[in-house]
Design an enzyme around this catalytic site. Structure first.
Site, PDB file in Angstrom:
ATOM      1  N   LYS A 170       0.802  -4.908 -10.586  1.00 50.56           N
ATOM      2  CA  LYS A 170      -0.283  -5.856 -10.424  1.00 50.56           C
ATOM      3  C   LYS A 170      -1.370  -5.986 -11.524  1.00 50.56           C
ATOM      4  O   LYS A 170      -1.489  -7.232 -12.127  1.00 50.56           O
ATOM      5  CB  LYS A 170      -1.169  -5.417  -9.300  1.00 50.56           C
TER       6      LYS A 170
ATOM      7  N   HIS B 251       2.114 -13.845  -6.493  1.00 53.14           N
ATOM      8  CA  HIS B 251       2.144 -12.474  -5.663  1.00 53.14           C
ATOM      9  C   HIS B 251       3.364 -12.853  -4.569  1.00 53.14           C
ATOM     10  O   HIS B 251       3.066 -13.336  -3.399  1.00 53.14           O
ATOM     11  CB  HIS B 251       0.895 -12.159  -5.197  1.00 53.14           C
TER      12      HIS B 251
ATOM     13  N   ARG C 186      -5.316   0.567  -3.582  1.00 55.54           N
ATOM     14  CA  ARG C 186      -5.862  -0.238  -4.768  1.00 55.54           C
ATOM     15  C   ARG C 186      -7.323  -0.128  -4.376  1.00 55.54           C
ATOM     16  O   ARG C 186      -7.772  -0.121  -3.308  1.00 55.54           O
ATOM     17  CB  ARG C 186      -5.445  -1.766  -4.682  1.00 55.54           C
TER      18      ARG C 186
ATOM     19  N   TYR D 189      -2.691   6.130  -8.269  1.00 58.06           N
ATOM     20  CA  TYR D 189      -1.917   5.414  -7.049  1.00 58.06           C
ATOM     21  C   TYR D 189      -1.475   4.039  -7.318  1.00 58.06           C
ATOM     22  O   TYR D 189      -2.346   3.086  -7.792  1.00 58.06           O
ATOM     23  CB  TYR D 189      -2.691   5.481  -5.691  1.00 58.06           C
TER      24      TYR D 189
ATOM     25  N   ASP E  96       7.918  -8.874  -4.176  1.00 58.99           N
ATOM     26  CA  ASP E  96       6.385  -8.761  -4.422  1.00 58.99           C
ATOM     27  C   ASP E  96       5.836  -9.770  -5.420  1.00 58.99           C
ATOM     28  O   ASP E  96       5.016 -10.093  -5.242  1.00 58.99           O
ATOM     29  CB  ASP E  96       5.877  -7.404  -4.755  1.00 58.99           C
TER      30      ASP E  96
ATOM     31  N   ARG F 282      -2.232 -12.987   7.857  1.00 64.05           N
ATOM     32  CA  ARG F 282      -2.345 -12.238   8.830  1.00 64.05           C
ATOM     33  C   ARG F 282      -3.362 -12.604   9.724  1.00 64.05           C
ATOM     34  O   ARG F 282      -4.717 -12.327   9.451  1.00 64.05           O
ATOM     35  CB  ARG F 282      -2.598 -10.893   8.622  1.00 64.05           C
TER      36      ARG F 282
ATOM     37  N   GLY G 295      -0.558  -0.002  -7.381  1.00 63.60           N
ATOM     38  CA  GLY G 295      -1.234  -0.937  -8.332  1.00 63.60           C
ATOM     39  C   GLY G 295      -2.386  -0.368  -9.199  1.00 63.60           C
ATOM     40  O   GLY G 295      -2.568  -1.069 -10.136  1.00 63.60           O
TER      41      GLY G 295
ATOM     42  N   ARG H 295       3.671   4.700   1.088  1.00 62.01           N
ATOM     43  CA  ARG H 295       4.602   3.921   0.418  1.00 62.01           C
ATOM     44  C   ARG H 295       6.161   4.743  -0.024  1.00 62.01           C
ATOM     45  O   ARG H 295       6.076   5.819  -0.123  1.00 62.01           O
ATOM     46  CB  ARG H 295       4.193   3.413  -0.762  1.00 62.01           C
TER      47      ARG H 295
ATOM     48  N   ASN I  21      12.064 -14.280  12.091  1.00 59.33           N
ATOM     49  CA  ASN I  21      11.387 -15.486  11.371  1.00 59.33           C
ATOM     50  C   ASN I  21      12.347 -16.296  10.626  1.00 59.33           C
ATOM     51  O   ASN I  21      12.239 -17.437  10.247  1.00 59.33           O
ATOM     52  CB  ASN I  21      10.635 -14.557  10.205  1.00 59.33           C
TER      53      ASN I  21
ATOM     54  N   ASN J 295      -1.314   3.165   4.257  1.00 61.09           N
ATOM     55  CA  ASN J 295      -0.769   2.576   3.194  1.00 61.09           C
ATOM     56  C   ASN J 295       0.251   3.408   2.259  1.00 61.09           C
ATOM     57  O   ASN J 295       0.377   3.623   1.046  1.00 61.09           O
ATOM     58  CB  ASN J 295      -1.850   2.166   2.072  1.00 61.09           C
TER      59      ASN J 295
ATOM     60  N   SER K 192      -1.384  -8.609   0.832  1.00 61.86           N
ATOM     61  CA  SER K 192      -0.970  -7.226   0.615  1.00 61.86           C
ATOM     62  C   SER K 192      -0.511  -6.772   2.046  1.00 61.86           C
ATOM     63  O   SER K 192      -1.577  -6.872   2.982  1.00 61.86           O
ATOM     64  CB  SER K 192      -1.767  -6.231   0.007  1.00 61.86           C
ATOM     65  N   ALA K 193       0.532  -6.034   2.352  1.00 60.12           N
ATOM     66  CA  ALA K 193       0.648  -5.737   3.884  1.00 60.12           C
ATOM     67  C   ALA K 193       0.855  -6.789   4.844  1.00 60.12           C
ATOM     68  O   ALA K 193       0.445  -6.648   5.929  1.00 60.12           O
ATOM     69  CB  ALA K 193      -0.248  -4.406   3.895  1.00 60.12           C
ATOM     70  N   CYS K 194       0.987  -7.833   4.413  1.00 59.87           N
ATOM     71  CA  CYS K 194       1.504  -9.115   5.237  1.00 59.87           C
ATOM     72  C   CYS K 194       2.794  -9.388   5.683  1.00 59.87           C
ATOM     73  O   CYS K 194       2.953 -10.676   5.872  1.00 59.87           O
ATOM     74  CB  CYS K 194       0.496 -10.183   5.110  1.00 59.87           C
ATOM     75  N   GLY K 195       3.902  -8.958   5.012  1.00 55.93           N
ATOM     76  CA  GLY K 195       5.172  -9.054   5.399  1.00 55.93           C
ATOM     77  C   GLY K 195       6.232  -9.468   4.444  1.00 55.93           C
ATOM     78  O   GLY K 195       7.259 -10.066   4.668  1.00 55.93           O
ATOM     79  N   LYS K 196       5.829  -9.327   2.969  1.00 55.21           N
ATOM     80  CA  LYS K 196       6.712 -10.070   1.897  1.00 55.21           C
ATOM     81  C   LYS K 196       8.077  -9.074   1.862  1.00 55.21           C
ATOM     82  O   LYS K 196       9.057  -9.837   2.088  1.00 55.21           O
ATOM     83  CB  LYS K 196       5.928  -9.744   0.542  1.00 55.21           C
TER      84      LYS K 196
HETATM   85  P1  GTP Z   1       2.607  -5.327  -0.066  1.00 53.02           P
HETATM   86  O1  GTP Z   1       3.684  -4.510  -0.661  1.00 53.02           O
HETATM   87  O2  GTP Z   1       1.251  -4.605   0.001  1.00 53.02           O
HETATM   88  O3  GTP Z   1       2.442  -6.342  -1.078  1.00 53.02           O
HETATM   89  O4  GTP Z   1       2.867  -5.780   1.306  1.00 53.02           O
HETATM   90  P2  GTP Z   1       4.069  -6.673   2.028  1.00 53.02           P
HETATM   91  O5  GTP Z   1       3.422  -8.042   1.839  1.00 53.02           O
HETATM   92  O6  GTP Z   1       5.507  -6.614   1.365  1.00 53.02           O
HETATM   93  O7  GTP Z   1       4.124  -6.318   3.471  1.00 53.02           O
HETATM   94  P3  GTP Z   1       5.349  -5.797   4.219  1.00 53.02           P
HETATM   95  O8  GTP Z   1       6.385  -6.497   4.561  1.00 53.02           O
HETATM   96  O9  GTP Z   1       5.561  -4.134   3.767  1.00 53.02           O
HETATM   97  O10 GTP Z   1       4.693  -5.524   5.937  1.00 53.02           O
HETATM   98  C1  GTP Z   1       3.537  -4.880   5.955  1.00 53.02           C
HETATM   99  C2  GTP Z   1       3.187  -4.288   7.516  1.00 53.02           C
HETATM  100  O11 GTP Z   1       3.350  -5.823   8.364  1.00 53.02           O
HETATM  101  C3  GTP Z   1       4.281  -3.665   7.882  1.00 53.02           C
HETATM  102  O12 GTP Z   1       4.109  -2.617   8.985  1.00 53.02           O
HETATM  103  C4  GTP Z   1       5.252  -4.283   8.816  1.00 53.02           C
HETATM  104  O13 GTP Z   1       6.134  -3.762   9.790  1.00 53.02           O
HETATM  105  C5  GTP Z   1       4.371  -5.554   9.327  1.00 53.02           C
HETATM  106  N1  GTP Z   1       5.395  -6.765   9.577  1.00 53.02           N
HETATM  107  C6  GTP Z   1       5.940  -7.571   8.329  1.00 53.02           C
HETATM  108  N2  GTP Z   1       6.617  -8.551   9.003  1.00 53.02           N
HETATM  109  C7  GTP Z   1       6.084  -8.742  10.236  1.00 53.02           C
HETATM  110  C8  GTP Z   1       6.228  -9.926  11.224  1.00 53.02           C
HETATM  111  O14 GTP Z   1       7.149 -10.652  10.943  1.00 53.02           O
HETATM  112  N3  GTP Z   1       5.419  -9.416  12.232  1.00 53.02           N
HETATM  113  C9  GTP Z   1       4.860  -8.631  12.710  1.00 53.02           C
HETATM  114  N4  GTP Z   1       4.287  -8.522  13.776  1.00 53.02           N
HETATM  115  N5  GTP Z   1       4.777  -7.399  11.752  1.00 53.02           N
HETATM  116  C10 GTP Z   1       5.188  -7.896  10.405  1.00 53.02           C
HETATM  117  C1  SPV Z   2      -0.041  -4.713  -2.779  1.00 52.32           C
HETATM  118  O1  SPV Z   2      -1.084  -4.152  -2.527  1.00 52.32           O
HETATM  119  O2  SPV Z   2      -0.055  -6.012  -2.736  1.00 52.32           O
HETATM  120  C2  SPV Z   2       1.176  -3.743  -3.304  1.00 52.32           C
HETATM  121  C3  SPV Z   2       0.971  -2.465  -3.388  1.00 52.32           C
HETATM  122  O3  SPV Z   2       2.228  -4.459  -3.417  1.00 52.32           O
HETATM  123  S1  SPV Z   2       0.115  -2.088  -4.972  1.00 52.32           S
HETATM  124  O4  SPV Z   2       1.169  -1.911  -6.082  1.00 52.32           O
HETATM  125  O5  SPV Z   2      -0.671  -0.941  -4.916  1.00 52.32           O
HETATM  126  O6  SPV Z   2      -0.706  -3.056  -5.306  1.00 52.32           O
HETATM  127 MN    MN Z   3       1.923  -6.648  -3.087  1.00 51.40          MN
END
Ligand code: GTP
Ligand code: SPV
Ligand code: MN
Length: 587
Positions: free
Chosen positions: A207, A227, A70, A198, A276, A398, A200, A367, A494, A365, A249-253
């Site tokens: 989004k 979100h 994004r 790409y 998400d 994070r 979002g 996917r 968790n 990033n 984003s990318a923090c574990g959802k």
């Molecule tokens: P978006 O799709 O971007 O919204 O991301 P998301 O919040 O769904 O994140 P996702 O679960 O895909 O995790 C993103 C990254 O964080 C990955 O590389 C995971 O392996 C890592 N991760 C997720 N949960 C944990 C956790 O509990 N501990 C650690 N250390 N890393 C984690």
């Molecule tokens: C995010 O960035 O929070 C995502 C991926 O879930 S995207 O659809 O590109 O926004």
């Molecule tokens: Mn997201």
């Protein structure tokens, strides 16, 4: 494909005249249509067929190397009033931006096919679902939309002759970063996205519609568009409790949404409703009910493995699309963290790659796009029209330091403050520097379609509307130890924190007040089999006065940006926190 919707036909005609495509294809959402598009993309090199014995129905795509995430600096909220967009958004005058975008779209589909993609966000039978139409010149976007939404004739049937649909116009243009803009026109429920193919930026249901436009509709109509993942936890007694969690984003959802409880949690089951986005409304019982507007996962590939997220891995094994991962010589997708690296591969840019290569094989990033129904723990309630009742909200981010593993807000208003003050280190999900701490209220910084001050006000108001509002918590899986390593094992582990959350909701366990909220009392969090000892847990739960004095400064600066528009209650919460912190400091 059939529709009698005159407003829809007229709009598509106008967009056709603007963009002058060679062909116009109305999508019916059928398997045959999907297969034809995939076949065509395999033929022209847009997609690569993966080993169908091991990856049935799976395909691989590489986006333009300058178009991999994004682009928040190129994303605009074009409300009539600049203040309605707020300091949290880029703003441009709607008439001015429309003119500029129309200029970019003029004739841009010449030589291409225009796909008209009707989609429904939410179960087709739900009164809370919303229809959108995305016009796009990208067959890649079209097939992704079929996985991510209820797409095609079913959406048109739901819409009928109504004019109430979100109008999204998308073109990949020339994929030129200097001619790339993602624009939202909240008053007219329109989206115009040019120059990116790409995630979002381009899959407009996600989004752009389900968060930026929907957050505004939610404010106007008294609901929430967030979100957030939606997770059901079934106890050995067979009772399921649902929670929503908002992490940036990318923090574990996605990971939390489909976690596998550790071995010690015999008889517990976790059910994924969504990974998400959540749309939430008050039910007739006074509880808050959530639906997942999406039908698929657009999940981060790197770090996803049999060990960390086996349910995601099972979901992506069939009928999925991989974007910007690496590709092995025997036509399998690969990414860092999946397992042993292949001896030879092609990286996400299309270059030859071996384990000796210094750069990553998969883009951070990169996917997978997978049908949610693929998930072995997909909740049986995923299509429930009324959604599922939510017992707790969990905010997080994070943070290497400062935020403890878990704490509970004292009440709703304090919880809104906790959500509003969430901060996180930036990730590869958006272009820009990675690892910088920034405030990301409710994990909605990139996605709230209006002024955050008004958004916090909306959340505060929601809390006054029922006695049965969810309890609010904050978590941090990413705290590091003295060696810079993650101090908490995370992922399935968790569950231990979630168990504490559930017990707090049921009034079954004690907590200890700290200035920032209540943390587990000694022995209150089950560590048996976790590999974490009581002393390490103390470190994980520690609230450091100096760090929180620093944090407080950041919170003040943030609140000040919003001037008089910031609700007084947020300042009350700030002052109350400052007082609690100084009381401890003086001790
Ligand atoms: P978006 O799709 O971007 O919204 O991301 P998301 O919040 O769904 O994140 P996702 O679960 O895909 O995790 C993103 C990254 O964080 C990955 O590389 C995971 O392996 C890592 N991760 C997720 N949960 C944990 C956790 O509990 N501990 C650690 N250390 N890393 C984690
Ligand atoms: C995010 O960035 O929070 C995502 C991926 O879930 S995207 O659809 O590109 O926004
Ligand atoms: Mn997201």
């Amino acid at each position: 494909m059939t529709t009698t919707n005159a407003a829809l036909k007229a709009w598509v005609d106008t967009m056709t005249q603007l963009t002058t495509p060679d062909n116009v294809h109305w999508c019916d959402g059928s398997q045959g249509e999907y297969d034809t598009l995939i076949k065509q993309m395999v033929a022209d090199g847009t997609m690569t067929e993966l080993d169908q014995d091991k990856w049935s129905g799976c395909y691989y795509h590489r986006s333009s190397p300058n178009d991999v995430a994004r682009v928040e600096h190129l994303t605009f909220i074009c409300s009539e009033n600049k203040d309605d967009a707020g300091p949290n958004n880029n703003w441009e005058d709607p008439a001015k931006m429309k003119a500029k975008m129309n200029g970019l779209f003029e004739g841009c589909m010449q030589g291409r096919t225009m796909y008209v993609v009707p989609y429904c966000m939410g179960p087709v039978g739900s009164p809370y679902s919303k229809v959108g139409i995305e016009i796009t010149d990208s067959p890649y976007v079209t097939v992704n939309m079929r996985i991510m939404t209820r797409m095609g004739q079913q959406a048109l049937d739901k819409l009928g002759d109504s004019t109430d649909f979100v109008r999204g116009l998308h073109s990949t243009g020339e994929l030129d970063p200097d001619r790339r803009f993602i624009c939202h026109f909240p008053e007219t429920r329109e989206i115009m996205s040019f120059g990116s193919g790409y995630g979002g930026n381009a899959l407009l249901g996600k989004k752009c519609h389900a968060l930026r436009i929907a957050s505004i509709q939610a404010r106007d109509e008294g609901w929430l568009a967030e979100h957030m993942l939606i997770l059901g936890l079934e106890s050995p007694e067979g009772e399921t409790t649902y929670v929503c969690a908002a992490f940036p984003s990318a923090c574990g959802k996605t990971n939390l949404a489909m976690l596998i409880p550790p071995a010690e949690y015999k008889g517990w089951k976790a059910w994924c409703v969504g990974d998400d986005i959540a749309w939430l409304r008050w039910g007739p019982d006074g509880r808050l009910w959530a639906i997942n507007p999406e039908a698929g996962f657009f999940g981060v590939a790197p770090g996803t493995s049999e060990k960390t997220n086996p349910m995601a891995l099972a979901s992506l094994k069939t009928n999925s699309i991989f974007t910007n991962t690496a590709l092995t010589e025997d036509n399998q997708p690969w990414w860092e963290g999946l397992g042993p690296p292949p001896a030879k591969a092609t990286d996400w840019k299309g270059n030859a790659w071996t384990p000796a290569t210094e750069t990553a094989a998969a883009h951070p990033n990169s996917r997978f796009t997978s049908p949610a129904k693929n998930c072995p723990v997909a909740s049986p309630e995923m299509d429930a029209p009324e959604g599922v009742p939510i017992s707790a909200f969990i905010f997080g981010g994070r943070r290497a330091r400062t935020a403890p593993l878990v704490f509970e807000a004292f009440d709703w208003n304090h919880g809104v403050y906790v959500g509003a003050m969430a901060a996180s280190e930036t990730t590869a999900a958006a272009t820009g520097k990675v690892g910088v701490v920034r405030r990301d209220p409710f994990a909605m910084k990139p996605f709230c379609g209006y002024n955050f001050a008004d958004y916090f006000g909306h959340w505060l108001k929601m809390g006054t509307q029922s006695e049965k509002a969810p309890k609010i918590f904050h978590v941090n899986w990413f705290r590091t130890d003295a060696n810079g390593k993650f101090a908490w094992p995370g992922f399935g582990q968790n569950m231990r924190v979630l168990e504490w959350v559930l017990k707090r909701c049921a009034g079954e366990v004690d907590a200890v007040d700290t200035p920032i909220g209540a943390v587990p009392a000694s022995g209150g969090l089950n560590l048996q089999g976790s590999g974490v000892d009581a002393a390490q847990l103390d470190d994980l739960l520690d609230v450091d006065s100096d760090e929180w004095q620093e944090e407080l400064k950041g919170q003040k600066e943030f609140l000040e940006q919003y001037g008089d528009r910031m609700p007084k209650e947020m300042w009350n919460q700030y002052h109350a926190l400052a007082e609690r912190l100084s009381a401890v400091g003086a001790r």
